[in-house]
Design a protein around this motif. Structure first.
Motif, short mmCIF file in Angstrom:
data_model
loop_
_atom_site.label_atom_id
_atom_site.label_comp_id
_atom_site.label_asym_id
_atom_site.label_seq_id
_atom_site.Cartn_x
_atom_site.Cartn_y
_atom_site.Cartn_z
N TRP A 1 0.83 -1.20 0.00
CA TRP A 1 0.00 0.00 0.00
C TRP A 1 0.87 1.25 0.00
N ASP A 2 2.02 1.20 0.67
CA ASP A 2 2.96 2.31 0.60
C ASP A 2 3.41 2.53 -0.85
N TRP A 3 3.69 1.45 -1.54
CA TRP A 3 4.09 1.52 -2.95
C TRP A 3 2.95 2.13 -3.78
N ALA A 4 1.73 1.71 -3.51
CA ALA A 4 0.58 2.17 -4.29
C ALA A 4 0.31 3.65 -4.10
N MET A 5 0.52 4.15 -2.89
CA MET A 5 0.22 5.55 -2.59
C MET A 5 1.34 6.50 -2.96
N THR B 1 -8.36 4.71 -0.44
CA THR B 1 -7.59 4.44 -1.65
C THR B 1 -8.38 4.83 -2.90
N ILE B 2 -9.65 4.46 -2.94
CA ILE B 2 -10.48 4.80 -4.10
C ILE B 2 -10.66 6.32 -4.19
N ALA B 3 -10.86 6.97 -3.03
CA ALA B 3 -11.06 8.42 -3.02
C ALA B 3 -9.82 9.16 -3.49
N ILE B 4 -8.65 8.72 -3.06
CA ILE B 4 -7.42 9.41 -3.46
C ILE B 4 -7.18 9.22 -4.96
N ALA B 5 -7.58 8.08 -5.50
CA ALA B 5 -7.47 7.88 -6.95
C ALA B 5 -8.39 8.85 -7.69
N LEU B 6 -9.60 9.06 -7.18
CA LEU B 6 -10.53 9.99 -7.81
C LEU B 6 -10.01 11.43 -7.75
N VAL B 7 -9.38 11.80 -6.64
CA VAL B 7 -8.78 13.13 -6.54
C VAL B 7 -7.71 13.31 -7.62
N ALA C 1 -3.22 8.05 -10.69
CA ALA C 1 -4.48 7.50 -10.22
C ALA C 1 -4.59 6.01 -10.56
N VAL C 2 -4.24 5.65 -11.78
CA VAL C 2 -4.29 4.25 -12.18
C VAL C 2 -3.31 3.42 -11.37
N TRP C 3 -2.12 3.95 -11.15
CA TRP C 3 -1.10 3.27 -10.34
C TRP C 3 -1.64 2.96 -8.95
N THR C 4 -2.26 3.95 -8.32
CA THR C 4 -2.79 3.78 -6.96
C THR C 4 -3.79 2.63 -6.90
N LEU C 5 -4.69 2.57 -7.87
CA LEU C 5 -5.71 1.52 -7.87
C LEU C 5 -5.11 0.14 -8.12
N VAL C 6 -4.24 0.04 -9.11
CA VAL C 6 -3.69 -1.27 -9.50
C VAL C 6 -2.84 -1.88 -8.39
N PHE C 7 -1.95 -1.08 -7.81
CA PHE C 7 -1.01 -1.65 -6.83
C PHE C 7 -1.60 -1.75 -5.42
N SER C 8 -2.83 -1.31 -5.24
CA SER C 8 -3.52 -1.54 -3.97
C SER C 8 -4.21 -2.90 -3.93
N ILE C 9 -4.31 -3.55 -5.08
CA ILE C 9 -5.03 -4.82 -5.15
C ILE C 9 -4.47 -5.88 -4.20
N PRO C 10 -3.12 -6.04 -4.07
CA PRO C 10 -2.62 -7.04 -3.10
C PRO C 10 -3.10 -6.80 -1.68
N MET C 11 -3.15 -5.55 -1.26
CA MET C 11 -3.66 -5.26 0.08
C MET C 11 -5.15 -5.60 0.17
N PHE C 12 -5.91 -5.24 -0.86
CA PHE C 12 -7.34 -5.54 -0.88
C PHE C 12 -7.58 -7.05 -0.75
N ARG C 13 -6.75 -7.84 -1.44
CA ARG C 13 -6.99 -9.29 -1.54
C ARG C 13 -6.39 -10.10 -0.40
N ASN C 14 -5.22 -9.71 0.10
CA ASN C 14 -4.43 -10.60 0.94
C ASN C 14 -4.33 -10.20 2.40
N VAL C 15 -4.72 -9.00 2.75
CA VAL C 15 -4.63 -8.56 4.14
C VAL C 15 -6.02 -8.66 4.76
#
Length: 479
Positions: free
Chosen positions: A45-49, A147-153, A246-260
């Motif tokens: 998530w640090d990488w994604a943000m 995460t979704i909100a920061i991507a929209l910003v 914005a696309v980077w943030t969404l894509v690289f947050s997927i591991p946190m969404f799925r595995n944590v």
């Protein structure tokens, strides 16, 4: 135990049971240490943000676009144009009083006030949202929403035109992104206690920070073809960069969404409505002062020096571009080098943290930061070489101080108050709160030049270091 757990030491006995700190750290949801996959997914998530922090806030969008001459009145902008086709350097004393340099100074100062406004929102929201997450066991839900909100910003920045009339739209959009980012950080930081053990909290915290900084290098590299292909004076370059982030943030947050896994609710945390949460917050802070005073005083010290740490990155690229006259290419290269240096030093420092203790590491890092900030000011007349050397050294100290602070607070905080205390931690530790933007703006106003802003940041860091030296840690943390 499955092989994927072999690299993580088993949970140690609750040596801090008498103080209420840490408690069952590392238990995860299933009562056992988190797997390597979970730890890495959390750190991702640090990488994604990081594109928001590195590309938008620090090295590209704010420094090279929003606070640049593109947002000056055309007449003021043209007044800074020299006969050779270049623009005057505002680091030179004879230029500081010009309309052009004063206009750039005003943009930087206004950006500081936008951060100040965002800090008010963080102050109001972050602690009680952390308390709610502890009580309801929904830290991950808050993290996903943020995460979704920061991507929209970041997507919204596509619509910021290079026109003075759009300055405040861009400034407040990015400032709102900083608020949302900190709301996400409340839950993210609080989840550190659930993916680490007392023996690994330093290195796992350092892993997250390090991956974030290295992610910043990767994000800058991805954006470079757009910036150079379309040109530094083409607003479309910065619009497309915002979309990429914005696309980077969404894509690289997927591991946190799925595995944590989602964090469990703590029975000790009281479930109340949002308004009532402020009453609970006040009562819990009073209790924290009575029963766990080191945590309380550490929060106070961190309130000061973490503002300074955030100020180094928030205003550093603005200082380089508008104060020291770094070219477009120099800012990009400096951003790559800064994040690489910060990432490597943070990962290394995570292991040093576990060896010498987080407080010692923070003291060393803050001392280095204060020294380098004053050197930048004292040797400013030597030109860009001073900022190159001292700026990179500043970056080498920032990451370790941030990671060690997070680890120290995790060791100090009672398990049932992780989200709430990290809400306070987020409140006081961001440039969007009060001290750094205020010091930056005041020093610019007093001395009339962007280069003097580094003194304001240095003063904040020095005060925070002094306060930290007076924090008396309990024996189990010193050990």
């Amino acid at each position: 135990m499955s092989p994927e757990h072999d690299d993580v030491p088993p949970a140690t006995p609750p040596t801090v049971a008498r103080t209420g700190a840490l408690g069952p750290i590392g238990r995860g949801v299933a009562g056992e240490p988190a797997s390597r996959k979970t730890v890495v997914s959390w750190a991702m998530w640090d990488w994604a943000m990081q594109p928001f922090n590195t590309v938008i806030l620090t090295f590209v969008w704010i420094a090279l676009y929003l606070t640049s001459r593109q947002f000056l009145d055309p007449a003021v902008r043209e007044s800074g144009l020299l006969a050779d086709g270049t623009y005057m350097n505002c680091n030179e004393s004879q230029n500081m009083g010009s309309a052009y340099c004063q206009g750039l100074t005003d943009l930087s100062e206004w950006w500081g006030w936008a951060n100040f406004a965002a800090g008010i929102l963080i102050l109001v929201l972050a602690p009680v949202l952390g308390q709610q997450a502890d009580a309801r066991g929904n830290k991950k839900k808050w993290l996903v929403g943020a995460t979704i909100a920061i991507a929209l910003v970041q997507f919204s920045l596509f619509f910021v035109e290079a026109d003075p009339r759009y300055f405040w739209f861009g400034a407040f959009a990015v400032a709102l992104g900083a608020v949302i980012s900190e709301i996400g950080n409340v839950s993210y930081y609080a989840m550190l206690s659930e993916v680490s053990t007392p023996g690994t909290v330093g290195r796992i915290s350092g892993l997250g920070w390090g991956m974030g900084y290295i992610g910043g290098v990767a994000a800058l590299i991805v954006c470079i073809p757009v910036l150079f292909g379309l040109g530094q004076d083409n607003p479309l370059s910065y619009k497309l960069v915002a979309v990429i982030c914005a696309v980077w943030t969404l894509v690289f947050s997927i591991p946190m969404f799925r595995n944590v896994p989602e964090s469990p609710a703590y029975a000790e945390a009281e479930k109340v409505g949002l308004l009532r949460a402020y009453v609970v917050l006040g009562r819990n802070l009073a209790k924290l002062f009575r029963t766990n005073r080191p945590t309380f005083w550490f929060l106070l010290a961190a309130a000061v020096y973490r503002d300074g740490l955030a100020g180094v990155f928030a205003f550093g690229a603005v200082l380089a571009a508008q104060g020291f006259g770094f070219s477009f290419l120099e800012v990009i290269v400096f951003g790559l080098a800064a994040n690489l240096v910060a990432g490597v030093s943070t990962i290394i420092a995570g292991r040093i943290d576990d060896a010498i203790g987080p407080r010692n590491l923070i003291v060393i890092a803050l001392s280095g930061l204060v020294a380098m900030a004053f050197v930048v000011y004292l040797l400013r007349d030597l030109g860009t070489i001073v900022f190159w050397i001292c700026g990179l050294l500043l970056c080498a100290f920032v990451g370790p101080a941030q990671a060690a602070s997070r680890g120290l607070l995790t060791r100090l905080t009672p398990p049932s108050m992780q989200g709430e205390i990290f809400g306070l931690y987020a409140t006081t530790g961001r440039v969007a709160s009060f001290l750094s933007p205020l010091a930056w703006s005041l020093f610019l106003a007093w001395f009339g030049g962007i280069v003097y802003g580094v003194l304001g940041i240095a003063v904040i860091l020095l005060i925070g270091l002094i306060l930290l030296l007076f924090v008396k840690l309990p024996p189990h943390v010193r050990a």
